[in-house]
Motif scaffolding. Structure first.
Motif, PDB file in Angstrom:
ATOM      1  N   ARG A 119       0.831  -1.206   0.000  1.00 20.91           N
ATOM      2  CA  ARG A 119       0.000   0.000   0.000  1.00 20.91           C
ATOM      3  C   ARG A 119       0.867   1.258   0.000  1.00 20.91           C
ATOM      4  N   SER A 120       1.977   1.197   0.754  1.00 19.17           N
ATOM      5  CA  SER A 120       2.866   2.357   0.802  1.00 19.17           C
ATOM      6  C   SER A 120       3.504   2.608  -0.569  1.00 19.17           C
ATOM      7  N   MET A 121       3.888   1.519  -1.236  1.00 17.08           N
ATOM      8  CA  MET A 121       4.462   1.664  -2.582  1.00 17.08           C
ATOM      9  C   MET A 121       3.434   2.221  -3.552  1.00 17.08           C
ATOM     10  N   HIS A 151       8.150  17.262   9.846  1.00 14.28           N
ATOM     11  CA  HIS A 151       7.786  17.132  11.257  1.00 14.28           C
ATOM     12  C   HIS A 151       6.664  16.115  11.416  1.00 14.28           C
ATOM     13  N   TYR A 152       6.707  15.353  12.460  1.00 14.33           N
ATOM     14  CA  TYR A 152       5.678  14.364  12.793  1.00 14.33           C
ATOM     15  C   TYR A 152       5.438  13.367  11.657  1.00 14.33           C
ATOM     16  N   GLY A 153       6.416  13.209  10.777  1.00  9.14           N
ATOM     17  CA  GLY A 153       6.338  12.145   9.774  1.00  9.14           C
ATOM     18  C   GLY A 153       5.621  12.493   8.500  1.00  9.14           C
ATOM     19  N   LYS A 154       5.147  13.745   8.340  1.00  8.85           N
ATOM     20  CA  LYS A 154       4.394  14.057   7.109  1.00  8.85           C
ATOM     21  C   LYS A 154       5.333  14.184   5.917  1.00  8.85           C
ATOM     22  N   PHE A 169       0.774  17.253  -0.949  1.00  9.18           N
ATOM     23  CA  PHE A 169       0.059  15.982  -1.131  1.00  9.18           C
ATOM     24  C   PHE A 169      -0.133  15.313   0.211  1.00  9.18           C
ATOM     25  N   ASN A 170      -1.027  14.338   0.226  1.00  8.93           N
ATOM     26  CA  ASN A 170      -1.175  13.492   1.403  1.00  8.93           C
ATOM     27  C   ASN A 170      -1.690  12.123   0.972  1.00  8.93           C
ATOM     28  N   LEU A 171      -1.268  11.106   1.708  1.00 15.34           N
ATOM     29  CA  LEU A 171      -1.581   9.718   1.369  1.00 15.34           C
ATOM     30  C   LEU A 171      -2.335   9.053   2.512  1.00 15.34           C
ATOM     31  N   SER A 172      -3.174   8.084   2.157  1.00 14.73           N
ATOM     32  CA  SER A 172      -3.815   7.261   3.179  1.00 14.73           C
ATOM     33  C   SER A 172      -4.075   5.888   2.576  1.00 14.73           C
ATOM     34  N   HIS A 173      -4.040   4.864   3.440  1.00  7.76           N
ATOM     35  CA  HIS A 173      -4.337   3.511   2.952  1.00  7.76           C
ATOM     36  C   HIS A 173      -5.032   2.716   4.036  1.00  7.76           C
ATOM     37  N   ALA A 174      -5.972   1.880   3.599  1.00  7.27           N
ATOM     38  CA  ALA A 174      -6.695   1.008   4.528  1.00  7.27           C
ATOM     39  C   ALA A 174      -7.333  -0.101   3.720  1.00  7.27           C
ATOM     40  N   VAL A 181      -5.900  13.639   3.889  1.00  5.08           N
ATOM     41  CA  VAL A 181      -6.868  12.649   3.421  1.00  5.08           C
ATOM     42  C   VAL A 181      -6.849  11.466   4.367  1.00  5.08           C
ATOM     43  N   ASP A 182      -8.015  10.868   4.582  1.00 13.26           N
ATOM     44  CA  ASP A 182      -8.042   9.646   5.396  1.00 13.26           C
ATOM     45  C   ASP A 182      -9.087   8.684   4.866  1.00 13.26           C
ATOM     46  N   VAL A 183      -8.658   7.450   4.632  1.00 14.91           N
ATOM     47  CA  VAL A 183      -9.586   6.380   4.267  1.00 14.91           C
ATOM     48  C   VAL A 183      -9.563   5.345   5.379  1.00 14.91           C
ATOM     49  N   LYS A 196     -11.926  13.811  11.207  1.00 18.88           N
ATOM     50  CA  LYS A 196     -10.970  14.330  12.200  1.00 18.88           C
ATOM     51  C   LYS A 196      -9.537  14.021  11.762  1.00 18.88           C
ATOM     52  N   GLU A 197      -9.342  12.784  11.297  1.00 20.07           N
ATOM     53  CA  GLU A 197      -7.977  12.405  10.924  1.00 20.07           C
ATOM     54  C   GLU A 197      -7.513  13.184   9.679  1.00 20.07           C
ATOM     55  N   ALA A 198      -8.421  13.393   8.713  1.00 18.31           N
ATOM     56  CA  ALA A 198      -8.029  14.160   7.519  1.00 18.31           C
ATOM     57  C   ALA A 198      -7.590  15.575   7.921  1.00 18.31           C
ATOM     58  N   MET A 227      -6.362  16.522  10.901  1.00 18.41           N
ATOM     59  CA  MET A 227      -5.094  16.435  11.634  1.00 18.41           C
ATOM     60  C   MET A 227      -3.926  16.172  10.673  1.00 18.41           C
ATOM     61  N   LYS A 228      -4.223  15.458   9.583  1.00 19.30           N
ATOM     62  CA  LYS A 228      -3.179  15.189   8.592  1.00 19.30           C
ATOM     63  C   LYS A 228      -2.910  16.422   7.722  1.00 19.30           C
ATOM     64  N   ALA A 229      -3.949  17.194   7.424  1.00 27.55           N
ATOM     65  CA  ALA A 229      -3.718  18.441   6.682  1.00 27.55           C
ATOM     66  C   ALA A 229      -2.826  19.370   7.512  1.00 27.55           C
ATOM     67  N   LEU A 230      -3.070  19.429   8.803  1.00 26.39           N
ATOM     68  CA  LEU A 230      -2.233  20.251   9.685  1.00 26.39           C
ATOM     69  C   LEU A 230      -0.814  19.706   9.776  1.00 26.39           C
ATOM     70  N   GLY A 231      -0.650  18.433   9.412  1.00 28.11           N
ATOM     71  CA  GLY A 231       0.671  17.803   9.484  1.00 28.11           C
ATOM     72  C   GLY A 231       0.988  17.241  10.855  1.00 28.11           C
ATOM     73  N   LEU A 232       0.016  17.280  11.735  1.00 25.64           N
ATOM     74  CA  LEU A 232       0.263  16.852  13.118  1.00 25.64           C
ATOM     75  C   LEU A 232      -0.091  15.395  13.365  1.00 25.64           C
ATOM     76  N   GLY A 233      -0.976  14.830  12.548  1.00 28.19           N
ATOM     77  CA  GLY A 233      -1.440  13.479  12.835  1.00 28.19           C
ATOM     78  C   GLY A 233      -1.977  13.406  14.250  1.00 28.19           C
ATOM     79  N   PHE A 234      -1.721  12.288  14.915  1.00 30.84           N
ATOM     80  CA  PHE A 234      -2.269  12.085  16.261  1.00 30.84           C
ATOM     81  C   PHE A 234      -1.519  12.878  17.341  1.00 30.84           C
ATOM     82  N   GLN A 235      -0.549  13.715  16.925  1.00 30.59           N
ATOM     83  CA  GLN A 235       0.032  14.638  17.897  1.00 30.59           C
ATOM     84  C   GLN A 235      -1.018  15.650  18.347  1.00 30.59           C
ATOM     85  N   ARG A 236      -2.000  15.908  17.480  1.00 31.59           N
ATOM     86  CA  ARG A 236      -3.086  16.823  17.847  1.00 31.59           C
ATOM     87  C   ARG A 236      -4.110  16.047  18.669  1.00 31.59           C
TER      88      ARG A 236
HETATM   89  C1  LIG Z   1      -0.246  10.249  10.212  1.00 34.09           C
HETATM   90  C2  LIG Z   1      -1.063   9.260  11.006  1.00 34.09           C
HETATM   91  C3  LIG Z   1      -2.305  10.003  11.495  1.00 34.09           C
HETATM   92  C4  LIG Z   1      -1.415   8.137  10.024  1.00 34.09           C
HETATM   93  O1  LIG Z   1      -2.364   7.285  10.547  1.00 34.09           O
HETATM   94  P1  LIG Z   1      -2.916   5.932   9.870  1.00 34.09           P
HETATM   95  O2  LIG Z   1      -4.407   5.946   9.972  1.00 34.09           O
HETATM   96  O3  LIG Z   1      -2.183   4.817  10.466  1.00 34.09           O
HETATM   97  O4  LIG Z   1      -2.463   5.933   8.371  1.00 34.09           O
HETATM   98  P2  LIG Z   1      -2.994   6.495   6.986  1.00 34.09           P
HETATM   99  O5  LIG Z   1      -2.978   5.362   6.047  1.00 34.09           O
HETATM  100  O6  LIG Z   1      -4.239   7.314   7.052  1.00 34.09           O
HETATM  101  O7  LIG Z   1      -1.823   7.525   6.597  1.00 34.09           O
HETATM  102  C5  LIG Z   1      -0.524   7.096   6.435  1.00 34.09           C
HETATM  103  C6  LIG Z   1       0.181   8.123   5.591  1.00 34.09           C
HETATM  104  O8  LIG Z   1       0.070   9.415   6.191  1.00 34.09           O
HETATM  105  C7  LIG Z   1       1.224  10.159   5.839  1.00 34.09           C
HETATM  106  N1  LIG Z   1       1.691  10.767   7.081  1.00 34.09           N
HETATM  107  C8  LIG Z   1       2.589  10.299   7.985  1.00 34.09           C
HETATM  108  N2  LIG Z   1       2.715  11.181   9.007  1.00 34.09           N
HETATM  109  C9  LIG Z   1       1.890  12.208   8.736  1.00 34.09           C
HETATM  110  C10 LIG Z   1       1.588  13.423   9.412  1.00 34.09           C
HETATM  111  N3  LIG Z   1       2.147  13.763  10.566  1.00 34.09           N
HETATM  112  N4  LIG Z   1       0.682  14.254   8.851  1.00 34.09           N
HETATM  113  C11 LIG Z   1       0.102  13.946   7.685  1.00 34.09           C
HETATM  114  N5  LIG Z   1       0.344  12.808   6.985  1.00 34.09           N
HETATM  115  C12 LIG Z   1       1.233  11.958   7.511  1.00 34.09           C
HETATM  116  C13 LIG Z   1       2.214   9.213   5.194  1.00 34.09           C
HETATM  117  O9  LIG Z   1       2.212   9.454   3.795  1.00 34.09           O
HETATM  118  C14 LIG Z   1       1.652   7.849   5.492  1.00 34.09           C
HETATM  119  O10 LIG Z   1       1.796   6.918   4.452  1.00 34.09           O
HETATM  120  P3  LIG Z   1       3.225   6.335   3.998  1.00 34.09           P
HETATM  121  O11 LIG Z   1       3.978   6.045   5.265  1.00 34.09           O
HETATM  122  O12 LIG Z   1       2.886   5.124   3.205  1.00 34.09           O
HETATM  123  O13 LIG Z   1       3.861   7.427   3.173  1.00 34.09           O
HETATM  124  C15 LIG Z   1      -0.298   8.706  12.228  1.00 34.09           C
HETATM  125  O14 LIG Z   1       0.700   7.832  11.787  1.00 34.09           O
HETATM  126  C16 LIG Z   1       0.359   9.823  13.029  1.00 34.09           C
HETATM  127  O15 LIG Z   1      -0.274  10.468  13.830  1.00 34.09           O
HETATM  128  N6  LIG Z   1       1.647  10.074  12.796  1.00 34.09           N
HETATM  129  C17 LIG Z   1       2.349  11.175  13.420  1.00 34.09           C
HETATM  130  C18 LIG Z   1       2.830  10.760  14.783  1.00 34.09           C
HETATM  131  C19 LIG Z   1       4.202  11.203  15.057  1.00 34.09           C
HETATM  132  O16 LIG Z   1       4.391  12.141  15.756  1.00 34.09           O
HETATM  133  N7  LIG Z   1       5.186  10.522  14.502  1.00 34.09           N
HETATM  134  C20 LIG Z   1       6.533  10.866  14.761  1.00 34.09           C
HETATM  135  C21 LIG Z   1       7.369  10.338  13.635  1.00 34.09           C
HETATM  136  S1  LIG Z   1       8.524  11.577  13.148  1.00 34.09           S
END
Ligand SMILES: CC(C)(COP(=O)(O)OP(=O)(O)OC[C@H]1O[C@@H](n2cnc3c(N)ncnc32)[C@H](O)[C@@H]1OP(=O)(O)O)[C@@H](O)C(=O)NCCC(=O)NCCS
Length: 231
Positions: free
Chosen positions: A48-50, A75-78, A88-93, A108-110, A152-154, A156-165
């Motif tokens: 899925r990542s590929m 930051h935070y893995g984005k 851009f942003n990616l999601s997989h499920a 984006v979140d799926v 909610k997750e979409a 948080m991902k747009a902000l680039g924070l993910g679950f840090q928020r």
């Molecule tokens: C981003 C996050 C919400 C993804 O949750 P998930 O439901 O398991 O996964 P999804 O399939 O929706 O998304 C995964 C994709 O989000 C992207 N992503 C990773 N971190 C992200 C972030 N902080 N913000 C936005 N997008 C992020 C990546 O492209 C990832 O896919 P990839 O690894 O194949 O490239 C979660 O992993 C998270 O909160 N990460 C940040 C936590 C953190 O602080 N990490 C520290 C590492 S530096």
């Protein structure tokens, strides 16, 4: 196309040979990307990542951008494009992989609508969301939970924070027309818009963008493999 937020989606086929598919995908990706993906233990996670990276390349090419642009992990893995030509942003499920590309920050979140425990809602959601979930008819709660979660997750991902928020620090309210109201007390002038997109009956897909019109582009796996250059 560049004023659009493009959402590319590809599904894994019903039946496939994971090792054979992985070999085909690997030939299309660069070494730094593969090194990162190789840390994933589960074959399906690697696939899925590929596929996400191939969708990104396909989408960049459709926008007339460099489809070989490097990706850096911020930051935070984005992940972000090194050249900054697009966001851009990616999601997989489950079987789905989704890539959203836009001129401004996007999330984006799926999610696959598996059975869930309502306790999760009480633990993570804002009190207004918990109240709205509690008054849903029993048959609608499952779907409503995933509408809340993906929206909610979409965001948080747009902000680039993910679950840090903290998920409970803002609230969303899905509407029947697929738009989602967003209330974030930390933001005075909210640039983001949230909505759900139709994908697959067993899944929910949410997109967070800054107002651009949206175009959803389903891509078949075979088409994606035929389009992407082998390194
Ligand atoms: C981003 C996050 C919400 C993804 O949750 P998930 O439901 O398991 O996964 P999804 O399939 O929706 O998304 C995964 C994709 O989000 C992207 N992503 C990773 N971190 C992200 C972030 N902080 N913000 C936005 N997008 C992020 C990546 O492209 C990832 O896919 P990839 O690894 O194949 O490239 C979660 O992993 C998270 O909160 N990460 C940040 C936590 C953190 O602080 N990490 C520290 C590492 S530096």
């Amino acid at each position: 196309m560049n004023n659009l937020c493009v959402v590319l989606c590809v599904a894994l086929p019903d039946e496939y040979h994971p090792a054979a598919l992985e070999r085909r995908l690997r030939r299309r990706l660069d070494r730094p990307t593969l090194d990162r993906i190789d840390r994933l233990r589960q074959p399906v996670d690697r696939l899925r990542s590929m596929l996400g990276r191939l969708l990104l390349r396909h989408g960049l090419r459709l926008r007339g951008l460099d489809d070989d642009a490097g990706v850096t992990i911020g930051h935070y893995g984005k992940p972000r494009l090194v050249d900054g030509t697009a966001e851009f942003n990616l999601s997989h499920a489950g079987r789905w992989v989704v890539c959203a590309i836009s001129q401004t920050a996007v999330g984006v979140d799926v999610e696959q609508m598996r059975p869930f425990d309502l306790v999760l809602a009480w633990r993570f959601f804002h009190r207004r969301e918990c109240a709205a979930l509690a008054v849903q008819p029993a048959a609608a709660q499952h779907d409503y939970f995933f509408r809340l979660w993906t929206a909610k997750e979409a965001y948080m991902k747009a902000l680039g924070l993910g679950f840090q928020r903290d998920m409970a620090s803002f609230s969303v309210a899905p509407r029947a027309d697929l738009h989602v109201a967003l209330d974030d007390p930390q933001v005075s002038s909210q640039p983001y818009m949230l909505s759900h997109l139709e994908l697959d009956p067993g899944y929910r897909l949410a997109l967070c963008r800054q107002g651009q019109p949206v175009q959803v582009l389903p891509v078949t796996l075979d088409h994606l493999l035929s389009l992407t250059i082998i390194h």
